[in-house]
Design an enzyme around this catalytic site. Structure first.
Site, PDB file in Angstrom:
ATOM      1  N   HIS A   1      34.707  31.152  49.964  1.00 27.67           N
ATOM      2  CA  HIS A   1      34.478  30.549  48.653  1.00 27.67           C
ATOM      3  C   HIS A   1      34.419  31.656  47.591  1.00 27.67           C
ATOM      4  O   HIS A   1      34.073  32.807  47.897  1.00 27.67           O
ATOM      5  CB  HIS A   1      33.163  29.765  48.659  1.00 27.67           C
ATOM      6  CG  HIS A   1      33.233  28.446  49.372  1.00 27.67           C
ATOM      7  ND1 HIS A   1      32.251  27.492  49.292  1.00 27.67           N
ATOM      8  CD2 HIS A   1      34.199  27.930  50.172  1.00 27.67           C
ATOM      9  CE1 HIS A   1      32.593  26.435  50.023  1.00 27.67           C
ATOM     10  NE2 HIS A   1      33.775  26.674  50.573  1.00 27.67           N
TER      11      HIS A   1
ATOM     12  N   CYS B   1      26.857  28.863  49.682  1.00 29.87           N
ATOM     13  CA  CYS B   1      26.877  29.841  48.590  1.00 29.87           C
ATOM     14  C   CYS B   1      25.494  29.974  47.950  1.00 29.87           C
ATOM     15  O   CYS B   1      25.066  31.077  47.594  1.00 29.87           O
ATOM     16  CB  CYS B   1      27.929  29.449  47.564  1.00 29.87           C
ATOM     17  SG  CYS B   1      29.600  29.531  48.246  1.00 29.87           S
TER      18      CYS B   1
ATOM     19  N   CYS C   1      27.827  25.295  46.763  1.00 32.86           N
ATOM     20  CA  CYS C   1      27.453  24.503  47.950  1.00 32.86           C
ATOM     21  C   CYS C   1      26.227  25.134  48.620  1.00 32.86           C
ATOM     22  O   CYS C   1      25.721  26.154  48.170  1.00 32.86           O
ATOM     23  CB  CYS C   1      28.638  24.452  48.923  1.00 32.86           C
ATOM     24  SG  CYS C   1      28.930  26.006  49.801  1.00 32.86           S
TER      25      CYS C   1
ATOM     26  N   GLU D   1      32.325  32.258  45.264  1.00 32.65           N
ATOM     27  CA  GLU D   1      31.006  32.889  45.092  1.00 32.65           C
ATOM     28  C   GLU D   1      30.746  33.945  46.170  1.00 32.65           C
ATOM     29  O   GLU D   1      30.181  35.008  45.884  1.00 32.65           O
ATOM     30  CB  GLU D   1      29.884  31.845  45.197  1.00 32.65           C
ATOM     31  CG  GLU D   1      29.941  30.717  44.205  1.00 32.65           C
ATOM     32  CD  GLU D   1      30.657  29.490  44.764  1.00 32.65           C
ATOM     33  OE1 GLU D   1      31.757  29.642  45.351  1.00 32.65           O
ATOM     34  OE2 GLU D   1      30.115  28.380  44.599  1.00 32.65           O
TER      35      GLU D   1
END
EC number: 3.5.4.33
Lengths: 149, 149
Positions: free
Chosen positions: B56, B89, B86, B58
């Site tokens: 992801h 993260c 999410c 992040e």
């Protein structure tokens, strides 16, 4: 004849990974990922070496297992990890849709159960496999390496 | 004179990263990490390209920012990300001890607020910055690239 491939068998392999972390002055947590009876990923905590809080054993094992399988999802896999996963790692497992998480020592302060992290609906988990050995190596680390005795 | 370095300014930089993801057929989510008024990390979702659910925006931004700073912790940093993080993260942000998380679009199904992920006690968060633009690119992705119209 009983299969030698018990939860304890694979947790011992995860403990070997934890030992590697210990030798590198990393908090000694190890993980393996298994499909059928085959280990497809082995990893240990590398947060100090990589200077990266995301480098938990589980995160690296997920990445390595997906690389091995050539697909992002680990639907038929089992993660063995010596310590109960944290929110980040449990959150990552959600995306992998892994079949099973088996952990050794419980982590009442930082573990995903304390934080009530949501696992994928397909993911089952069991804790407390070889919990003595899994805790002992972490306790030994903090006493020997960080003088917290 | 008002500072040009507003939340909107940095969210636009995160949106540029989301555009890069879009061009790679990745779900278009972008992130930047800022310290003072300086961007020290830029990243976008690469889960398909890397075949890795942990990739992801992040997560990559945390790794890159720690690498830039030479330390694992991001205590004085702000993460700007186009979609609400999410569980994974947000769980990673816990370990970074980041000062602030600013996100664009809300994610009522998969966002950390829905899952009640625990942030670090030092971490503040604000959502809804350029939420229209941040949602629009994701909606456009699913309509144009995945034919979900």
């Amino acid at each position: 004849m009983e299969s030698p491939f018990t939860h304890e068998y694979f947790m011992k392999k995860a403990l070997l990974e934890a030992e590697k972390a210990f030798e590198k002055n990393e908090v000694p947590i190890g993980a393996v990922i298994v499909i059928g009876e085959k280990i497809i990923a082995r990893a240990h905590n590398l947060t100090e070496t990589l200077n990266d809080v995301t480098a938990h054993a589980e995160m690296q094992a997920f990445t390595a297992a997906a690389d091995y399988l050539g697909g992002k999802y680990l639907k038929k896999c089992t993660l063995y990890v010596t310590l109960e996963p944290c929110q980040m790692c449990a959150g990552a497992s959600y995306w992998t849709q892994i079949d099973q998480i088996i952990f050794g020592a419980f982590d009442p302060q930082r573990g995903f159960r304390h934080f009530k992290t949501t696992l994928h609906p397909q993911t089952k988990f069991t804790g407390g496999i070889l919990t003595g050995e899994c805790s002992e190596i972490i306790n030994r680390f903090f006493i020997e390496k960080r003088n917290l005795n």
